[in-house]
Design an enzyme around this catalytic site. Structure first.
Site, PDB file in Angstrom:
ATOM      1  N   SER A   1     -46.391 -19.404 -11.691  1.00 28.04           N
ATOM      2  CA  SER A   1     -46.451 -19.501 -10.260  1.00 28.04           C
ATOM      3  C   SER A   1     -46.630 -20.937  -9.726  1.00 28.04           C
ATOM      4  CB  SER A   1     -47.617 -18.651  -9.749  1.00 28.04           C
ATOM      5  OG  SER A   1     -48.828 -19.091 -10.306  1.00 28.04           O
TER       6      SER A   1
ATOM      7  N   SER B   1     -49.015 -19.737 -15.795  1.00 28.49           N
ATOM      8  CA  SER B   1     -48.517 -20.375 -14.568  1.00 28.49           C
ATOM      9  C   SER B   1     -48.578 -21.888 -14.509  1.00 28.49           C
ATOM     10  CB  SER B   1     -49.249 -19.810 -13.359  1.00 28.49           C
ATOM     11  OG  SER B   1     -48.659 -18.606 -12.983  1.00 28.49           O
TER      12      SER B   1
ATOM     13  N   LYS C   1     -51.828 -27.448  -6.191  1.00 28.98           N
ATOM     14  CA  LYS C   1     -51.341 -26.083  -5.945  1.00 28.98           C
ATOM     15  C   LYS C   1     -52.101 -25.474  -4.774  1.00 28.98           C
ATOM     16  CE  LYS C   1     -50.486 -21.799  -8.566  1.00 28.98           C
ATOM     17  NZ  LYS C   1     -50.641 -21.143  -9.874  1.00 28.98           N
TER      18      LYS C   1
HETATM   19  N1  GLN Z   1     -46.310 -15.155 -14.383  1.00 35.84           N
HETATM   20  C1  GLN Z   1     -47.565 -14.538 -14.633  1.00 35.84           C
HETATM   21  C2  GLN Z   1     -47.849 -13.480 -13.604  1.00 35.84           C
HETATM   22  O1  GLN Z   1     -46.999 -13.217 -12.827  1.00 35.84           O
HETATM   23  C3  GLN Z   1     -48.635 -15.558 -14.709  1.00 35.84           C
HETATM   24  C4  GLN Z   1     -49.231 -15.880 -13.391  1.00 35.84           C
HETATM   25  C5  GLN Z   1     -50.288 -16.936 -13.479  1.00 35.84           C
HETATM   26  O2  GLN Z   1     -50.570 -17.469 -14.548  1.00 35.84           O
HETATM   27  N2  GLN Z   1     -50.914 -17.201 -12.365  1.00 35.84           N
HETATM   28  O3  GLN Z   1     -48.891 -12.924 -13.563  1.00 35.84           O
END
Ligand code: GLN
Length: 484
Positions: free
Chosen positions: A150, A174, A75
């Site tokens: 993400s 994420s 990532k």
């Molecule tokens: N979807 C969640 C957010 O928008 C989780 C993001 C993450 O775990 N980095 O914060």
């Protein structure tokens, strides 16, 4: 099934060279990634060099390492020396990592081949990769749908066969949500089990790096390599303190029968995770998955995590508060983009206006508000108190059961544009993942069914949450599912 074992066996037996194995992945990337857009940066030359060094080890009869020849995508918020690290943001468009994150160092030492960097929502904020400054990633199961986020690029890369495994980061889901949307396995370790050194910080009390793979064995193998205390991350620890040593032990015995392993295993099903807002298809598939355990002798009982309904609200106060503090460093002076302006203040303002996208700006503003004097007590402090209650819910339930099973996401992968106009609707897709994040617990998501929708097959996944330090236990219980 273990891709890692397969690959390693073939390389060691000289059925295939590491060079050819890597070439094959690069060919798949060439064929598919112009459409899927999982990668932001690929370094063929370096991958080939790493492959050659694995091959020369085979030639010399040397050990190729636990992950020798295994291709890994990372990532793009985790630093890997020589690669760009953009965090999906214009702010870091031209930033190249000057050093390796601890996880990358460990992967390289174990012989893994870092293929490239994968797309993400800007600074890991989002659930669909639609917030990337470099355009969205598409879901390999259905190109009209989001891959989740993400870590959408990492999940899509695995699902499309463009790497053997990948690394993601999980702050509120994420790793798990995109893994679930792409039909892969995603594992978020206990907070602190893996070093965060070299991970671009989003919300430091929640951030955790973990693997996404095609099977439980694969993610377990990567976790085993990257975990452990690191003096460069004060929150990291070694797993030895594991509270569940006894209960996990039975899973370590390779020869005992399945029935022996799951004898006395108690699974809790929290009723709050099966209520309003969940798709019937998802609910039924997850219930069927849990039933499978039950039919094989596992004791399943309903439990309650009464503060679940506050999870999202608490997460969306604590996370932006930490985001506003962590992202203050992107000021145009120290690193990243710098806008041209007349005064110092204008430089800050213009840099941040140009460098950050809409969602990142929204969260910085929300977090600045919740931390500001007069609102700190009402929002941030209150959220911290409720976070303790949420954590306590889990502690209470784990005095009765060994693991908790829930759906991974409330729906199957949604279409591009379906939620991107309405941030709250988007936030709701994290409803089943934020609980384990707030409590710092290990959690894994894995596919349990596929449904037909508009000509494509879409995955449905369930989640297993373990007690603090119970990482190996949930990995083994997840692995059982693959054999049920
Ligand atoms: N979807 C969640 C957010 O928008 C989780 C993001 C993450 O775990 N980095 O914060």
């Amino acid at each position: 099934m273990s891709l890692i074992n397969d690959t390693q066996k073939k390389i060691k037996d000289r059925e295939v060279s590491a060079r050819d194995a890597v070439k094959e992945y690069l060919n798949v990337i060439k064929e598919k990634d112009s459409e899927i857009h999982a990668y932001l940066d690929i370094n063929e030359e370096e991958a080939m060099m790493q492959a050659d060094s694995v091959d020369s080890k085979v030639d010399n009869g040397e050990d190729i390492g636990l992950l020798g020849g295994v291709t890994i995508a990372v990532k793009d918020n985790i630093l890997a020396r020589g690669f760009k690290c953009t965090a999906g943001s214009k702010m870091l468009e031209n930033y190249r990592a000057p050093y390796d994150a601890t996880v990358i160092r460990k992967l390289r030492e174990a012989g893994a081949i870092i293929l490239g960097k994968t797309n993400l929502d800007e600074f890991a904020m989002g659930s669909s990769t639609e917030n990337s400054a470099y355009g969205p990633t598409k879901n390999p199961c259905d190109l009209s749908r989001v891959p989740g986020g993400s870590s959408g690029g990492s999940a899509a890369a695995v699902a499309a066969g463009m790497c053997a495994l990948s690394l993601g980061s999980d702050t509120g889901g994420s790793i798990r949500q995109p893994a679930a949307f792409c039909g892969t396995v995603g594992f978020k370790p206990t907070y602190g089990a893996v070093s965060r050194y070299g991970l671009i910080a989003m919300a430091s009390s929640l951030d955790q790096i973990g693997p996404i793979g095609a099977s439980v064995d694969d993610v377990k193998a990567v976790f085993n390599v990257i975990r452990g205390k690191d003096k460069l991350d004060a929150t990291s620890f070694d797993m030895d303190f594991r509270s569940d040593k006894e209960s996990a032990k039975r899973f370590e015995d390779p020869i005992s029968e399945l029935s022996e392993k799951i004898k006395d295993l108690r699974v809790g099903v929290p009723k709050e995770y099966f209520g309003k807002g969940i798709d019937d298809k998802v609910k039924e598939a997850v219930e069927r998955a849990i039933k499978k355990y039950e039919e094989n002798g596992v004791k399943v009982e309903e439990v309650s995590l009464p503060h679940t309904e506050y999870g999202l609200a608490v997460y969306y106060i604590i996370m932006p508060s930490e985001v506003s503090a962590n992202l203050a460093r992107y000021d145009g002076i120290r690193y990243g983009q710098r806008a041209k302006a007349d005064s110092l203040f204008d430089t800050y303002e213009e840099t941040r206006r140009y460098g950050f996208g809409e969602e990142v700006r929204r969260r910085i503003m929300l977090g600045t508000h919740t931390l500001s004097s007069g609102y700190y007590d009402a929002y941030y402090l209150k959220a911290q108190k409720v976070r303790v209650l949420i954590k306590q819910d889990f502690v209470n339930v784990f005095s009765k059961v060994d693991v908790i099973m829930t759906p991974a996401t409330p729906s199957v992968p949604f279409k591009f544009g379906d939620k991107s106009k309405d941030p709250v609707l988007m936030y709701l897709s994290d409803v089943f993942t934020v609980g384990a994040s707030l409590a710092g617990l290990p959690a894994i998501t894995l596919p349990c069914d596929w449904v037909k929708e508009g000509g494509s097959e879409l995955p449905i996944s369930f989640q297993i949450i373990g007690r603090e330090g119970g990482d190996f236990e949930i990995l083994e219980i997840a692995k059982l599912y693959e054999n049920l």
